[in-house]
Design an enzyme around this catalytic site. Structure first.
Site, PDB file in Angstrom:
ATOM      1  N   HIS A  72      -6.587   9.750  -0.255  1.00  0.00           N
ATOM      2  CA  HIS A  72      -5.764  10.966  -0.261  1.00  0.00           C
ATOM      3  C   HIS A  72      -5.608  11.446  -1.694  1.00  0.00           C
ATOM      4  CE1 HIS A  72      -3.750  11.004   3.908  1.00  0.00           C
ATOM      5  NE2 HIS A  72      -4.920  10.414   3.984  1.00  0.00           N
ATOM      6  N   TYR A 200       6.062  15.072   3.348  1.00  0.00           N
ATOM      7  CA  TYR A 200       7.443  14.624   3.101  1.00  0.00           C
ATOM      8  C   TYR A 200       8.324  15.857   3.269  1.00  0.00           C
ATOM      9  CZ  TYR A 200       5.731  10.247   0.992  1.00  0.00           C
ATOM     10  OH  TYR A 200       5.147   9.026   0.762  1.00  0.00           O
ATOM     11  N   PRO A 292      11.989   3.277   1.206  1.00  0.00           N
ATOM     12  CA  PRO A 292      10.567   3.497   1.488  1.00  0.00           C
ATOM     13  C   PRO A 292       9.997   4.830   0.996  1.00  0.00           C
ATOM     14  CG  PRO A 292      11.870   3.651   3.510  1.00  0.00           C
ATOM     15  CD  PRO A 292      12.789   3.155   2.445  1.00  0.00           C
ATOM     16  N   LYS A 296       6.493   2.485  -1.991  1.00  0.00           N
ATOM     17  CA  LYS A 296       6.303   1.589  -3.139  1.00  0.00           C
ATOM     18  C   LYS A 296       6.510   0.106  -2.844  1.00  0.00           C
ATOM     19  CE  LYS A 296       4.886   4.565  -5.855  1.00  0.00           C
ATOM     20  NZ  LYS A 296       3.433   4.562  -5.772  1.00  0.00           N
ATOM     21  N   TYR A 384       3.560   8.319  -8.095  1.00  0.00           N
ATOM     22  CA  TYR A 384       3.088   8.175  -6.711  1.00  0.00           C
ATOM     23  C   TYR A 384       1.753   7.415  -6.658  1.00  0.00           C
ATOM     24  CZ  TYR A 384       2.768   9.044  -1.739  1.00  0.00           C
ATOM     25  OH  TYR A 384       2.718   8.853  -0.374  1.00  0.00           O
TER      26      TYR A 384
END
Ligand code: FAD
Ligand code: DHB
Length: 389
Positions: A72, A200, A292, A296, A384
């Site tokens: 991704h 998200y 969450p 991570k 990220y």
């Protein structure tokens, strides 16, 4: 029994450590409280940083991941009906890999079996002893008998509820904790993901996340009350609520189906310092928990394993204990930065019960800043995809 490194816990931390050490000629025994089927039935993380992907290769278990995992290059952030993208590849030159924790664990178990390394399941009452001496050992109950495993070191890879952390004397141990006033209700369904990339979503009804495992298996989460139980939520209720929290165009596309797993996880930030006591070294959830948001948990476990496996190799191959001496400090420096990121991203995306009108405006301003500001996007993307080891 005797081994060089006794590993308590056969989750991803313990298994990855075992495999990296095995490849370096260091002997380990893994003691796991549960059955293998139980460990493999737990649906957990799904997004791997490149650091973990590299460790899987180093451990010799990257082949299926390379074949079946999905790269991704970015992620979508939704705010009500608006949506923007964080382009990891353009901002950092890097990406993440979607490949489930269950698959990571399965690959590691298989490699451990193939290597002939010992994994003992259904071990009860596991207890480390004499950790402040050069000759520690672990006792446990299995098949109705008490066993003793002598070793040079104990790796505490036994998760948040495991016994190893408690062995650090209370005068030495410091614990830092923050709990969040909500949980995540997660559903796994055999349906195609609603989007090629994760979404998200911050919405007036609370957070939602659209994730996936592969082209026909989706993982979705919604923020829920801590007092909720998965039985309170029928599949229909879940899908209706999810649709109300994601942008309308995604909600229209969403394919729903029966859930094949449904569970609730509370959100917590937690760090135990130090991560080493004498000959005990903690890795992963045994030492720290992140909420969450940002995926991570598994990835911080992997960075601990990286530092500890290198320190142990240095000890056995070069008779140099500096890596072990510095393990706690080195691992914690990266962990706190990841704790910060997970806390920040959670604060940005959730609705809090005590959020004032001012707090909400600040949250909206922060989302707008992230949407419009390249530097803010780069900072987010760097965390990220994973901070360097
Ligand atoms: P664990 O996976 O907890 O493994 C520890 C092992 O030790 C277990 O197998 C346990 O059975 C064993 N053990 C415990 N006690 C003993 C004992 N007394 N004796 C012997 N063995 C023992 N992270 C993400 O990034 N994304 C997610 O979506 C996500 N979802 C999660 C959902 C839940 C419900 C939970 C609990 C965690 C989630 N995480 C997620 C976090 C991530 O799964 C963990 O960070 C990761 O599993 C840590 O690996 P670990 O090996 O350190 O610990
Ligand atoms: C998943 C979980 C997360 O916490 C996250 O941030 C991204 C993906 C998942 O389970 O797929």
């Amino acid at each position: 029994m005797r081994t060089q490194v006794a590993i308590v816990g056969g989750g991803p931390s313990g298994l990855l450590l075992g495999q990296l050490l095995h490849r370096a000629g260091i002997d380990t025994v893994v003691l796991e409280r549960r059955s293998r089927d139980y460990v493999l039935s737990r649906v957990r993380a799904g997004v791997l940083e490149t650091g973990l992907v590299d460790l899987m290769h180093e451990a010799g278990v990257g082949e299926r991941m390379d074949r079946e995992g999905f790269i991704h290059d970015g992620t979508l952030i939704a705010n009500g009906d608006e949506q923007f993208r964080i382009d990891f590849h353009r901002l950092t030159g890097r990406h993440v890999m979607v490949y489930g924790q269950t698959e990571v664990t399965r690959d590691l178990y298989e490699a451990r079996d193939a290597a002939g390394a010992l994994t003992l399941h259904d071990c009860r009452g596991v207890k480390p002893h004499d950790l402040d001496t050069a000759a520690p050992f672990v006792t446990f109950l299995r098949d109705g008998a008490v066993h003793r495993l002598d070793c040079d070191f104990v790796a505490g890879c036994d998760g948040y509820h495991g016994p190893c952390r408690q062995e650090i004397p209370t005068e030495v141990r410091r614990e830092y904790e923050k709990t969040y006033p909500f949980g995540w209700l997660g559903v796994l369904s055999e349906t195609p993901p609603v989007s090629d990339e994760l979404i998200y979503a911050n919405s007036a009804r609370g957070f939602a996340l659209c994730s996936m495992r592969n082209a026909t298996l989706s993982r979705y989460y919604i923020q829920c009350d801590l007092s909720d139980s998965p039985d309170d939520w029928t599949d229909d209720m879940f899908w209706e609520e999810l649709k109300r929290r994601i942008p309308a165009e995604a909600a229209e596309r969403l394919e729903t189906g029966p859930s094949i797993e449904k569970s609730i996880a509370p959100l917590r930030s937690f760090v135990c310092e130090p991560m080493r006591w004498g000959r005990l070294f903690l890795c992963g959830d045994a030492a720290h928990i992140v909420p969450p948001t940002g995926a991570k948990g598994l990835n911080t476990a992997a960075s601990d394993v990286h530092y500890l496996s290198n320190a142990l190799k240095r000890f056995y191959h070069d008779r140099d204990d500096e890596g072990l001496e510095r393990y706690s400090e080195t691992a914690l420096a990266r962990i706190w930065k990841t704790e910060r990121f997970s806390w920040w991203f959670s604060s940005l995306m959730h609705r809090y019960p005590d959020q004032s009108a001012f707090d909400l405006r600040i949250q909206q301003a922060e989302l707008a800043f992230l949407r419009d500001n390249e530097a803010a996007q780069k900072a987010m993307a760097e965390s990220y995809v994973g901070l360097p080891y």
